[in-house]
Design a protein around this motif. Structure first.
Motif, PDB file in Angstrom:
ATOM      1  N   ILE A 216     -11.351  -1.729   4.747  1.00 57.66           N
ATOM      2  CA  ILE A 216     -12.566  -2.399   5.203  1.00 57.66           C
ATOM      3  C   ILE A 216     -13.496  -1.415   5.900  1.00 57.66           C
ATOM      4  O   ILE A 216     -14.713  -1.419   5.676  1.00 57.66           O
ATOM      5  N   ILE A 217     -12.911  -0.547   6.716  1.00 51.82           N
ATOM      6  CA  ILE A 217     -13.668   0.437   7.493  1.00 51.82           C
ATOM      7  C   ILE A 217     -13.301   1.829   6.987  1.00 51.82           C
ATOM      8  O   ILE A 217     -12.119   2.152   6.863  1.00 51.82           O
ATOM      9  N   PRO A 218     -14.276   2.680   6.683  1.00 49.60           N
ATOM     10  CA  PRO A 218     -13.959   4.009   6.152  1.00 49.60           C
ATOM     11  C   PRO A 218     -13.342   4.914   7.208  1.00 49.60           C
ATOM     12  O   PRO A 218     -13.519   4.702   8.417  1.00 49.60           O
ATOM     13  N   ARG A 219     -12.646   5.948   6.734  1.00 51.14           N
ATOM     14  CA  ARG A 219     -12.072   6.915   7.673  1.00 51.14           C
ATOM     15  C   ARG A 219     -13.161   7.661   8.429  1.00 51.14           C
ATOM     16  O   ARG A 219     -13.015   7.960   9.616  1.00 51.14           O
ATOM     17  N   ASP A 220     -14.258   7.963   7.753  1.00 48.00           N
ATOM     18  CA  ASP A 220     -15.407   8.602   8.396  1.00 48.00           C
ATOM     19  C   ASP A 220     -16.465   7.538   8.657  1.00 48.00           C
ATOM     20  O   ASP A 220     -17.180   7.114   7.751  1.00 48.00           O
ATOM     21  N   THR A 221     -16.561   7.095   9.880  1.00 53.15           N
ATOM     22  CA  THR A 221     -17.469   5.995  10.210  1.00 53.15           C
ATOM     23  C   THR A 221     -18.889   6.468  10.521  1.00 53.15           C
ATOM     24  O   THR A 221     -19.747   5.655  10.872  1.00 53.15           O
ATOM     25  N   SER A 222     -19.148   7.760  10.363  1.00 54.20           N
ATOM     26  CA  SER A 222     -20.501   8.261  10.622  1.00 54.20           C
ATOM     27  C   SER A 222     -21.508   7.696   9.617  1.00 54.20           C
ATOM     28  O   SER A 222     -22.709   7.684   9.888  1.00 54.20           O
ATOM     29  N   PHE A 232     -21.692  -3.484   9.541  1.00 52.65           N
ATOM     30  CA  PHE A 232     -21.000  -4.093  10.681  1.00 52.65           C
ATOM     31  C   PHE A 232     -21.925  -4.431  11.839  1.00 52.65           C
ATOM     32  O   PHE A 232     -21.467  -4.578  12.979  1.00 52.65           O
ATOM     33  N   GLY A 233     -23.215  -4.565  11.564  1.00 49.77           N
ATOM     34  CA  GLY A 233     -24.130  -4.959  12.619  1.00 49.77           C
ATOM     35  C   GLY A 233     -24.102  -3.999  13.784  1.00 49.77           C
ATOM     36  O   GLY A 233     -24.212  -2.781  13.618  1.00 49.77           O
ATOM     37  N   THR A 234     -23.909  -4.525  14.983  1.00 52.60           N
ATOM     38  CA  THR A 234     -23.973  -3.705  16.194  1.00 52.60           C
ATOM     39  C   THR A 234     -22.591  -3.345  16.747  1.00 52.60           C
ATOM     40  O   THR A 234     -22.414  -3.166  17.950  1.00 52.60           O
ATOM     41  N   ILE A 235     -21.597  -3.233  15.872  1.00 52.27           N
ATOM     42  CA  ILE A 235     -20.309  -2.681  16.301  1.00 52.27           C
ATOM     43  C   ILE A 235     -20.480  -1.165  16.407  1.00 52.27           C
ATOM     44  O   ILE A 235     -20.987  -0.519  15.488  1.00 52.27           O
ATOM     45  N   GLY A 266       8.217  -8.237  -2.151  1.00 51.80           N
ATOM     46  CA  GLY A 266       7.641  -6.923  -2.377  1.00 51.80           C
ATOM     47  C   GLY A 266       6.239  -6.878  -1.814  1.00 51.80           C
ATOM     48  O   GLY A 266       5.567  -7.905  -1.683  1.00 51.80           O
ATOM     49  N   PHE A 267       5.788  -5.680  -1.474  1.00 47.41           N
ATOM     50  CA  PHE A 267       4.470  -5.499  -0.866  1.00 47.41           C
ATOM     51  C   PHE A 267       3.511  -4.910  -1.878  1.00 47.41           C
ATOM     52  O   PHE A 267       3.824  -3.914  -2.538  1.00 47.41           O
ATOM     53  N   VAL A 268       2.337  -5.515  -2.013  1.00 44.31           N
ATOM     54  CA  VAL A 268       1.281  -5.004  -2.889  1.00 44.31           C
ATOM     55  C   VAL A 268       0.245  -4.314  -2.008  1.00 44.31           C
ATOM     56  O   VAL A 268      -0.498  -4.971  -1.278  1.00 44.31           O
ATOM     57  N   ASP A 269       0.210  -2.997  -2.076  1.00 41.31           N
ATOM     58  CA  ASP A 269      -0.673  -2.196  -1.234  1.00 41.31           C
ATOM     59  C   ASP A 269      -2.040  -2.072  -1.896  1.00 41.31           C
ATOM     60  O   ASP A 269      -2.147  -1.622  -3.036  1.00 41.31           O
ATOM     61  N   LEU A 270      -3.080  -2.478  -1.192  1.00 43.30           N
ATOM     62  CA  LEU A 270      -4.451  -2.349  -1.687  1.00 43.30           C
ATOM     63  C   LEU A 270      -5.225  -1.256  -0.960  1.00 43.30           C
ATOM     64  O   LEU A 270      -6.333  -0.902  -1.369  1.00 43.30           O
ATOM     65  N   TYR A 271      -4.651  -0.735   0.093  1.00 39.04           N
ATOM     66  CA  TYR A 271      -5.401   0.135   1.000  1.00 39.04           C
ATOM     67  C   TYR A 271      -5.826   1.440   0.330  1.00 39.04           C
ATOM     68  O   TYR A 271      -6.985   1.838   0.404  1.00 39.04           O
ATOM     69  N   ALA A 272      -4.881   2.096  -0.325  1.00 39.99           N
ATOM     70  CA  ALA A 272      -5.192   3.396  -0.914  1.00 39.99           C
ATOM     71  C   ALA A 272      -6.206   3.277  -2.041  1.00 39.99           C
ATOM     72  O   ALA A 272      -7.153   4.066  -2.131  1.00 39.99           O
ATOM     73  N   SER A 273      -6.038   2.285  -2.902  1.00 41.91           N
ATOM     74  CA  SER A 273      -6.916   2.156  -4.064  1.00 41.91           C
ATOM     75  C   SER A 273      -8.343   1.782  -3.685  1.00 41.91           C
ATOM     76  O   SER A 273      -9.277   2.013  -4.453  1.00 41.91           O
ATOM     77  N   SER A 274      -8.525   1.212  -2.503  1.00 43.73           N
ATOM     78  CA  SER A 274      -9.859   0.776  -2.071  1.00 43.73           C
ATOM     79  C   SER A 274     -10.471   1.714  -1.029  1.00 43.73           C
ATOM     80  O   SER A 274     -11.492   1.388  -0.423  1.00 43.73           O
ATOM     81  N   ARG A 275      -9.887   2.875  -0.867  1.00 41.93           N
ATOM     82  CA  ARG A 275     -10.261   3.778   0.234  1.00 41.93           C
ATOM     83  C   ARG A 275     -11.740   4.159   0.211  1.00 41.93           C
ATOM     84  O   ARG A 275     -12.371   4.291   1.254  1.00 41.93           O
ATOM     85  N   ASN A 276     -12.309   4.370  -0.936  1.00 36.53           N
ATOM     86  CA  ASN A 276     -13.715   4.787  -1.027  1.00 36.53           C
ATOM     87  C   ASN A 276     -14.649   3.627  -1.338  1.00 36.53           C
ATOM     88  O   ASN A 276     -15.761   3.836  -1.842  1.00 36.53           O
ATOM     89  N   HIS A 277     -14.202   2.417  -1.013  1.00 38.99           N
ATOM     90  CA  HIS A 277     -14.989   1.224  -1.338  1.00 38.99           C
ATOM     91  C   HIS A 277     -15.075   0.285  -0.145  1.00 38.99           C
ATOM     92  O   HIS A 277     -15.026  -0.933  -0.295  1.00 38.99           O
ATOM     93  N   SER A 278     -15.221   0.862   1.034  1.00 41.68           N
ATOM     94  CA  SER A 278     -15.294   0.079   2.269  1.00 41.68           C
ATOM     95  C   SER A 278     -16.665  -0.568   2.410  1.00 41.68           C
ATOM     96  O   SER A 278     -17.569  -0.378   1.593  1.00 41.68           O
ATOM     97  N   VAL A 279     -16.830  -1.300   3.483  1.00 45.37           N
ATOM     98  CA  VAL A 279     -18.106  -1.946   3.783  1.00 45.37           C
ATOM     99  C   VAL A 279     -19.242  -0.928   3.871  1.00 45.37           C
ATOM    100  O   VAL A 279     -20.381  -1.218   3.496  1.00 45.37           O
ATOM    101  N   CYS A 280     -18.948   0.269   4.333  1.00 40.15           N
ATOM    102  CA  CYS A 280     -19.993   1.273   4.547  1.00 40.15           C
ATOM    103  C   CYS A 280     -20.212   2.191   3.348  1.00 40.15           C
ATOM    104  O   CYS A 280     -21.067   3.085   3.408  1.00 40.15           O
ATOM    105  N   ASP A 281     -19.460   2.013   2.273  1.00 37.54           N
ATOM    106  CA  ASP A 281     -19.642   2.832   1.076  1.00 37.54           C
ATOM    107  C   ASP A 281     -20.675   2.209   0.152  1.00 37.54           C
ATOM    108  O   ASP A 281     -20.828   0.981   0.105  1.00 37.54           O
ATOM    109  N   ASP A 282     -21.365   3.050  -0.609  1.00 34.43           N
ATOM    110  CA  ASP A 282     -22.352   2.537  -1.555  1.00 34.43           C
ATOM    111  C   ASP A 282     -21.685   1.644  -2.605  1.00 34.43           C
ATOM    112  O   ASP A 282     -22.207   0.585  -2.952  1.00 34.43           O
ATOM    113  N   ALA A 283     -20.522   2.084  -3.094  1.00 41.26           N
ATOM    114  CA  ALA A 283     -19.777   1.294  -4.083  1.00 41.26           C
ATOM    115  C   ALA A 283     -18.793   0.384  -3.354  1.00 41.26           C
ATOM    116  O   ALA A 283     -17.572   0.490  -3.497  1.00 41.26           O
TER     117      ALA A 283
END
Length: 322
Positions: A216-222, A232-235, A266-283
Motif C-alpha cells: 500500500i505504501i512504497p518503500r521510498d515515501t519521498s 494519502f492526503g495529509t499523512i 497456506g499463505f498467499v503473499d501479495l506484497y512482493a508482486s505489488s511492490r511497485n504498484h503502491s498508492v504513490c506509484d504511477d501504475a
C-alpha cells in the motif's frame, strides 16, 4: 509469468474434467461442467476481498446487502477464469473483522460514511458470520481479513488529521498511536488462529488459503505528495514510513505466521508482486483516499490490484486441488 502458468494449469485441469470431449468445454461453447464435478469454493474476507470501491467494478448484489461486492473483485475474476472447476460462494463483506468471519454477525455499512457520504439504503440488515457458508463439502476456502481487527481504517482517519495539524512535519500519528500497535497485532494473531481452527472444524477436508495484503505504501515515501487526496492526503512522510514498517508489514507477518501453524492452511503473499504498484506509484494497484474525479476510495485495491490478487490466488487454488 504467474498468469501464464495459471492459464496452462487451467487448460490441463479443464481438459481432465471434460473426459470424452473432443475439446474442452469452455472452447466448445458447451454448458459448464455439472456442479457435482466442481470443487466447492467459499470466499471470505473484508473489503480487500469484496471490492467495495467503484475502481474495483460495479456492485452486483440485487437487492444490495451493504457488503458492496464488486464484479471486478478477485473472487469474481477467478470465478470467470476458473468457473468450470470451482463453484463459488462469495460472502466477503466490506468492513468485516476476523470475528465477523468466525462467529459474529455483521451490520454492513454499504457506502455510508457520514459526513463524507450517505447511503440511501442504509441501514442494512445484519449478515450472518461468514463461516456459516463453509461446510463439510467445501474444498477450498479463501480468506482475506485482519485489517479491520487491527483498526487500520481508524488509523487512516486519524493520521491525516494529525498530519494536517503538524503542517506535514514529524511523526504525529506514530507519536499518538504507536504504543498501542503491538496489542492490536497480538489481537489479530489470536483471533486469526481461532478463525483458522473454526474453519478447519467446519470443513475438515478443505484447503484454507489466507490472502495477505498488497503493498500500500512504497518503500521510498519521498514520492508521496503531502496534501494529495489521490494519495494519502495529509499523512506525513514520517508517518507513512511508520505505517509501512511497523503496522502493515507486521500485519502481513502476523497472518503468515498464524497460517504457518495450520497444516491445512497456506499463505498467499501479495506484497512482493505489488511492490511497485503502491498508492504513490504511477501504475497504482491501490487507490488513495479519492479516485478522480469524485469517487471515495479510502485506500483500496482497484481492478488491476484485484487482477494481480486473482493471478496468485488462482495458482494456489489449482495447486490445492492437484
Amino acid at each position: 509469468m504467474a498468469r501464464f502458468r495459471t492459464r496452462l494449469a487451467l487448460l490441463g485441469s479443464a481438459a481432465a474434467l471434460a473426459v470424452g470431449a473432443l475439446v474442452p468445454v469452455q472452447f466448445a461453447g458447451a454448458q459448464p461442467v455439472a456442479a457435482a464435478d466442481e470443487h466447492q469454493w467459499v470466499a471470505l474476507g473484508d473489503s480487500y476481498t469484496a471490492g467495495v470501491i467503484r475502481a474495483a467494478g460495479n456492485t452486483f448484489e440485487v437487492p444490495r446487502d451493504g457488503c458492496e461486492r464488486t464484479d471486478r473483485s478477485y473472487p469474481q475474476v477467478i470465478d470467470r477464469d476458473l468457473g468450470g472447476l470451482f463453484e463459488l460462494t462469495n460472502v466477503s463483506c466490506g468492513a468485516a473483522t476476523i470475528e465477523n468471519v468466525t462467529d459474529t454477525s455483521q451490520h454492513p455499512i454499504g457506502r455510508h460514511m457520514p459526513p463524507i457520504s450517505e447511503d440511501p439504503d442504509y441501514p442494512f440488515p445484519a449478515v450472518p458470520p461468514q463461516s456459516e457458508a463453509v461446510g463439510t463439502d467445501t474444498d477450498v476456502i479463501t480468506v482475506g481479513v485482519g485489517g479491520n481487527t487491527l483498526g487500520f481504517a481508524g488509523i487512516l482517519m486519524k493520521c491525516p488529521e494529525l498530519g494536517g495539524e503538524s503542517g506535514g512535519v514529524g511523526t504525529p500519528c506514530k507519536d499518538a498511536l504507536a504504543a498501542g500497535i503491538p496489542a492490536r497485532l497480538k489481537k489479530v494473531r489470536q483471533e486469526y488462529d481461532r478463525m483458522l481452527s473454526v474453519l478447519h472444524e467446519r470443513a475438515p477436508h478443505a484447503k484454507i488459503l489466507a490472502v495477505g495484503y498488497p503493498t500500500i505504501i512504497p518503500r521510498d515515501t519521498s514520492g508521496c505528495r503531502f496534501g494529495d487526496l489521490t494519495q494519502f492526503g495529509t499523512i506525513t512522510q514520517g508517518d507513512l514510513d511508520w505505517l509501512r514498517h511497523d503496522v502493515l508489514e507486521p500485519l502481513n507477518k502476523a497472518i503468515a505466521n498464524s497460517t504457518g501453524t495450520q497444516e491445512a492452511a497456506g499463505f498467499v503473499d501479495l506484497y512482493a508482486s505489488s511492490r511497485n504498484h503502491s498508492v504513490c506509484d504511477d501504475a497504482k494497484w491501490v487507490e488513495g483516499f479519492v479516485t478522480l474525479p469524485d469517487q471515495l476510495s479510502f485506500v483500496h485495491p482497484n481492478a488491476l490490484g484485484h487482477r494481480n490478487t486473482a493471478d496468485h490466488v488462482e495458482e494456489a487454488m489449482l495447486n490445492a486441488i492437484s
